[in-house]
Motif scaffolding. Structure first.
Motif, PDB file in Angstrom:
ATOM      1  N   ASN A 196      81.383   0.561  59.231  1.00  0.00           N
ATOM      2  CA  ASN A 196      80.883   0.877  59.694  1.00  0.00           C
ATOM      3  C   ASN A 196      79.444   2.376  59.503  1.00  0.00           C
ATOM      4  O   ASN A 196      79.206   1.744  57.894  1.00  0.00           O
ATOM      5  N   ASP A 197      78.866   2.317  60.334  1.00  0.00           N
ATOM      6  CA  ASP A 197      78.015   3.316  59.920  1.00  0.00           C
ATOM      7  C   ASP A 197      78.427   4.781  59.246  1.00  0.00           C
ATOM      8  O   ASP A 197      79.021   5.623  60.132  1.00  0.00           O
ATOM      9  N   PRO A 198      77.838   5.081  57.616  1.00  0.00           N
ATOM     10  CA  PRO A 198      78.956   6.280  57.179  1.00  0.00           C
ATOM     11  C   PRO A 198      78.267   7.692  57.539  1.00  0.00           C
ATOM     12  O   PRO A 198      79.430   8.685  57.611  1.00  0.00           O
ATOM     13  N   GLN A 199      77.736   7.356  58.623  1.00  0.00           N
ATOM     14  CA  GLN A 199      76.983   9.087  58.717  1.00  0.00           C
ATOM     15  C   GLN A 199      77.393   9.078  60.622  1.00  0.00           C
ATOM     16  O   GLN A 199      77.583  10.214  60.731  1.00  0.00           O
ATOM     17  N   GLY A 200      78.832   8.239  60.835  1.00  0.00           N
ATOM     18  CA  GLY A 200      79.027   8.782  62.150  1.00  0.00           C
ATOM     19  C   GLY A 200      80.407   8.781  61.680  1.00  0.00           C
ATOM     20  O   GLY A 200      81.271   9.134  62.427  1.00  0.00           O
ATOM     21  N   MET A 201      81.029   9.183  59.856  1.00  0.00           N
ATOM     22  CA  MET A 201      82.570   9.119  59.594  1.00  0.00           C
ATOM     23  C   MET A 201      82.929  10.812  59.355  1.00  0.00           C
ATOM     24  O   MET A 201      82.063  10.854  58.908  1.00  0.00           O
ATOM     25  N   ARG A 202      83.940  11.073  59.638  1.00  0.00           N
ATOM     26  CA  ARG A 202      84.253  12.040  59.207  1.00  0.00           C
ATOM     27  C   ARG A 202      84.309  12.225  57.796  1.00  0.00           C
ATOM     28  O   ARG A 202      84.724  11.271  56.669  1.00  0.00           O
ATOM     29  N   ASP A 203      84.228  13.419  56.534  1.00  0.00           N
ATOM     30  CA  ASP A 203      83.837  13.038  55.363  1.00  0.00           C
ATOM     31  C   ASP A 203      82.900  12.642  54.819  1.00  0.00           C
ATOM     32  O   ASP A 203      82.622  11.819  53.399  1.00  0.00           O
ATOM     33  N   ALA A 204      81.772  12.155  55.971  1.00  0.00           N
ATOM     34  CA  ALA A 204      80.825  10.999  54.971  1.00  0.00           C
ATOM     35  C   ALA A 204      79.397  10.966  55.769  1.00  0.00           C
ATOM     36  O   ALA A 204      78.527  10.961  55.888  1.00  0.00           O
ATOM     37  N   ARG A 205      79.295  12.321  56.624  1.00  0.00           N
ATOM     38  CA  ARG A 205      78.429  12.539  57.604  1.00  0.00           C
ATOM     39  C   ARG A 205      76.929  12.892  57.022  1.00  0.00           C
ATOM     40  O   ARG A 205      75.582  12.764  57.204  1.00  0.00           O
ATOM     41  N   THR A 206      77.411  13.457  56.063  1.00  0.00           N
ATOM     42  CA  THR A 206      75.980  14.271  54.725  1.00  0.00           C
ATOM     43  C   THR A 206      76.165  13.600  53.729  1.00  0.00           C
ATOM     44  O   THR A 206      76.853  13.704  53.533  1.00  0.00           O
ATOM     45  N   PRO A 207      74.560  14.152  53.374  1.00  0.00           N
ATOM     46  CA  PRO A 207      74.772  13.643  51.824  1.00  0.00           C
ATOM     47  C   PRO A 207      75.302  14.172  50.630  1.00  0.00           C
ATOM     48  O   PRO A 207      75.980  13.545  49.800  1.00  0.00           O
ATOM     49  N   GLU A 208      75.791  15.505  50.991  1.00  0.00           N
ATOM     50  CA  GLU A 208      76.882  16.701  49.933  1.00  0.00           C
ATOM     51  C   GLU A 208      77.983  15.498  49.897  1.00  0.00           C
ATOM     52  O   GLU A 208      79.252  15.866  49.149  1.00  0.00           O
ATOM     53  N   ALA A 209      78.319  15.314  51.277  1.00  0.00           N
ATOM     54  CA  ALA A 209      79.380  15.050  51.758  1.00  0.00           C
ATOM     55  C   ALA A 209      79.671  13.336  51.175  1.00  0.00           C
ATOM     56  O   ALA A 209      81.145  12.205  50.419  1.00  0.00           O
ATOM     57  N   ARG A 210      78.849  12.676  51.015  1.00  0.00           N
ATOM     58  CA  ARG A 210      78.553  11.425  50.093  1.00  0.00           C
ATOM     59  C   ARG A 210      78.657  11.200  48.968  1.00  0.00           C
ATOM     60  O   ARG A 210      78.910  10.252  48.234  1.00  0.00           O
ATOM     61  N   ILE A 211      78.047  12.392  48.618  1.00  0.00           N
ATOM     62  CA  ILE A 211      78.300  12.274  46.984  1.00  0.00           C
ATOM     63  C   ILE A 211      79.395  12.890  46.589  1.00  0.00           C
ATOM     64  O   ILE A 211      80.449  12.565  45.646  1.00  0.00           O
ATOM     65  N   ALA A 212      80.424  13.938  47.297  1.00  0.00           N
ATOM     66  CA  ALA A 212      81.881  13.761  46.805  1.00  0.00           C
ATOM     67  C   ALA A 212      82.769  12.738  46.370  1.00  0.00           C
ATOM     68  O   ALA A 212      83.334  12.815  46.541  1.00  0.00           O
ATOM     69  N   LEU A 213      82.644  11.909  47.766  1.00  0.00           N
ATOM     70  CA  LEU A 213      83.031  10.674  47.691  1.00  0.00           C
ATOM     71  C   LEU A 213      82.913   9.665  46.590  1.00  0.00           C
ATOM     72  O   LEU A 213      83.823   9.447  46.231  1.00  0.00           O
ATOM     73  N   LEU A 214      81.030   9.700  46.239  1.00  0.00           N
ATOM     74  CA  LEU A 214      81.031   9.051  44.822  1.00  0.00           C
ATOM     75  C   LEU A 214      82.162  10.043  43.689  1.00  0.00           C
ATOM     76  O   LEU A 214      81.854   9.274  42.703  1.00  0.00           O
ATOM     77  N   ARG A 215      82.003  11.146  43.694  1.00  0.00           N
ATOM     78  CA  ARG A 215      82.498  11.526  43.055  1.00  0.00           C
ATOM     79  C   ARG A 215      84.435  11.393  42.157  1.00  0.00           C
ATOM     80  O   ARG A 215      85.171  12.111  41.569  1.00  0.00           O
ATOM     81  N   ARG A 216      84.648  10.460  43.331  1.00  0.00           N
ATOM     82  CA  ARG A 216      86.442  10.421  43.513  1.00  0.00           C
ATOM     83  C   ARG A 216      86.815   8.842  43.421  1.00  0.00           C
ATOM     84  O   ARG A 216      88.095   8.605  43.382  1.00  0.00           O
ATOM     85  N   MET A 217      85.837   8.152  43.631  1.00  0.00           N
ATOM     86  CA  MET A 217      85.735   6.854  44.580  1.00  0.00           C
ATOM     87  C   MET A 217      84.719   6.161  44.527  1.00  0.00           C
ATOM     88  O   MET A 217      83.546   6.789  44.157  1.00  0.00           O
ATOM     89  N   ARG A 218      85.072   4.500  44.480  1.00  0.00           N
ATOM     90  CA  ARG A 218      83.609   3.699  44.142  1.00  0.00           C
ATOM     91  C   ARG A 218      83.659   3.134  45.349  1.00  0.00           C
ATOM     92  O   ARG A 218      84.199   3.122  46.847  1.00  0.00           O
ATOM     93  N   ILE A 219      82.473   2.855  46.035  1.00  0.00           N
ATOM     94  CA  ILE A 219      82.642   2.681  47.180  1.00  0.00           C
ATOM     95  C   ILE A 219      81.451   1.573  47.900  1.00  0.00           C
ATOM     96  O   ILE A 219      80.831   1.001  46.708  1.00  0.00           O
TER      97      ILE A 219
END
Length: 379
Positions: free
Chosen positions: A119-142
Motif C-alpha cells: 500500500n501507499d507508504p506515506q499513509g503508514m505508521r513509521d513511513a509517512r515522512t522522508p525521514e521515517a523512510r530513510i530510517a527504515l532503509l538503514r535497518r532493512m531492504r524495501i
C-alpha cells in the motif's frame, strides 16, 4: 552462524503477515493469498491463527501477541520474535507493516530483513515522512508491489535504482478456471471487491442504473462486502447502497470465497474495477484480465500500469465517462474479444513462476546486502 543472543540461524525465510491477515482458504485477504502462492517448501509463514486449516504452502506458525507492550503493534512484533523460536531463519520478510518490521529489527538488529509494501507508504505508521523512510532503509531492504508504490516511497528521498525494488503481485495462471469464450459468456457486468466508497461501488451502481434499461438481456452483479470474511459487518454505506442496487436490478451476492469470485470472472463478459482509492497494485484487475473478462478499470494509483492495453481506462467520477465506456464495450463483441485476448496476454507477465524467480533473486540480494548503510542501525 549465530545471533547476539546465541540462537542459531537456519536457511529459510520467515514471512510475517499483517495482524489482520489469515493464512487459510476462505479467510485470506490479498496479502495472505499472495504469500500462499509464493511460499516455498522451507518458508515459514507467521500470523494470527486462522479459524480453519492453514494453506499447505510452506509451514504456518501461529503468533500469539505478547501480553505486555506499549501498543498492539509492539505486542505483535514481540509475539513474532517469540514465534520464531530457538532457531532463526536467515531472512525475515515482513509484509506491509513498517512498524512491525521496525519492532522486529530492534529485537534482532543483525537479521537480514525485507519489507514488502503493498500500500501507499506515506499513509503508514513509521513511513509517512522522508525521514521515517530513510530510517527504515538503514535497518532493512524495501520492495514495493508497483512502480507507483516505489515512487511514493522515494518521494523526498535521493532516488537511486538500487534503493528499492519492485516486486509485482502475481497470479497462478495454471490454477485459474478456464476462461469461457467471449461469445459464450454471460451478458453480465461484474463488480468484485469490497463494497466501499474507495472501491467505487456506488459509481458502479450509478453507471449500471443508467445503462441497463437501454440494454435488455444484460445483467449486473456485485460480489463482496465491507471486508473479507463471512463475518463482515453491515455498514451505513451498504445500507444506503443496497436499495439503490436493487432498484437498478443489480444482484448483490455479498462475500464469497476467492475461488467463487474467480469462477464468476471467468464467465462474466465484463468486469469493472472503478476504484477511487489510488490502488497500489490492483490485483482484482489482474485477475479479471487473466480470466478473460473484458476489463474496464479506473486510472487511480497503479491500475493503468497494471492494465496497460489489457482493458479500457475510465474515471469513475468524471461525468458519463464510466457509462460511456460500458456502453462501448456492451455494444461491440469484437472489442470485448480483443480486450479479453490482450488482457490474458498482459496477465501472463505476472504469472507466479516469473514472480518466484524475481523473489528468489531479490531474497539472495538481501541476504548479501542486508542494509543500505555499511552497518545496521543500533537496537
Amino acid at each position: 552462524m549465530t545471533t547476539p543472543d546465541d540462537r542459531p540461524i537456519s536457511t529459510d525465510t520467515a514471512i510475517i503477515l499483517p495482524q489482520r491477515e489469515r493464512y487459510a482458504p476462505g479467510e485470506a485477504g490479498a496479502i495472505a493469498l499472495l504469500a500462499a502462492r509464493l511460499a516455498g517448501r522451507d518458508d515459514r509463514i507467521l500470523g494470527i491463527a486462522p479459524a480453519g486449516a492453514p494453506y499447505p504452502a510452506g509451514s504456518f506458525t501461529p503468533v500469539r501477541p505478547a501480553a505486555f507492550g506499549l501498543s498492539d503493534t509492539a505486542r505483535y512484533a514481540r509475539g513474532c520474535v517469540s514465534a520464531l523460536g530457538s532457531r532463526l531463519p536467515d531472512l525475515i520478510e515482513v509484509h506491509n507493516r513498517p512498524d512491525v518490521a521496525l519492532g522486529i529489527a530492534r529485537a534482532l538488529p543483525h537479521m537480514p530483513m525485507l519489507l514488502v509494501l503493498h500500500n501507499d507508504p506515506q499513509g503508514m505508521r513509521d513511513a509517512r515522512t522522508p525521514e521515517a523512510r530513510i530510517a527504515l532503509l538503514r535497518r532493512m531492504r524495501i520492495a514495493g508491489v508497483s512502480d507507483w508504490v516505489r515512487a511514493r516511497f522515494l518521494d523526498g528521498l535521493p532516488s537511486s535504482a538500487d534503493i528499492m525494488a519492485v516486486l509485482p503481485n502475481c497470479i497462478d495462471c495454471k490454477a485459474l478456471p478456464n476462461p469461457v469464450p467471449m461469445a459464450e459468456r454471460r451478458r453480465e457486468i461484474l463488480f468484485a471487491g469490497r463494497i466501499v466508497a474507495d472501491k467505487g461501488a456506488d459509481a458502479f451502481v450509478r453507471a449500471c442504473a443508467q445503462i441497463l434499461p437501454r440494454w435488455p438481456g444484460w445483467t449486473a452483479r456485485m460480489i463482496g462486502a465491507d471486508r473479507f470474511g463471512a463475518d463482515t459487518p453491515r455498514t451505513a454505506f451498504l445500507d444506503a447502497l443496497v436499495p439503490q442496487a436493487r432498484a437498478a436490478g443489480i444482484v448483490m451476492d455479498g462475500y464469497r470465497p476467492h475461488d467463487v469470485v474467480l469462477n464468476a470472472m471467468a464467465q462474466a463478459a465484463v468486469v469493472v474495477v472503478p476504484s477511487r482509492w489510488p490502488e497500489p497494485f490492483g490485483l482484482t484487475a489482474l485477475e479479471s484480465m487473466a480470466t478473460g473478462a473484458a476489463l474496464i478499470a479506473s486510472s487511480k494509483g497503479a491500475l493503468s500500469w497494471v492494465v496497460q492495453n489489457g482493458g479500457l481506462i475510465a474515471d469513475p467520477d468524471e461525468p458519463a465517462v464510466l457509462e460511456t465506456a460500458l456502453e462501448h464495450v456492451l455494444s461491440d463483441l469484437p472489442l470485448r474479444e480483443s480486450l479479453s485476448a490482450q488482457g490474458q496476454a498482459r496477465a501472463r507477465l505476472f504469472d507466479v513462476a516469473e514472480a518466484r524467480e524475481r523473489l528468489s533473486v531479490l531474497r539472495a540480494d538481501v541476504r548479501a546486502r542486508p542494509f543500505l548503510s555499511p552497518e545496521p542501525a543500533g537496537p
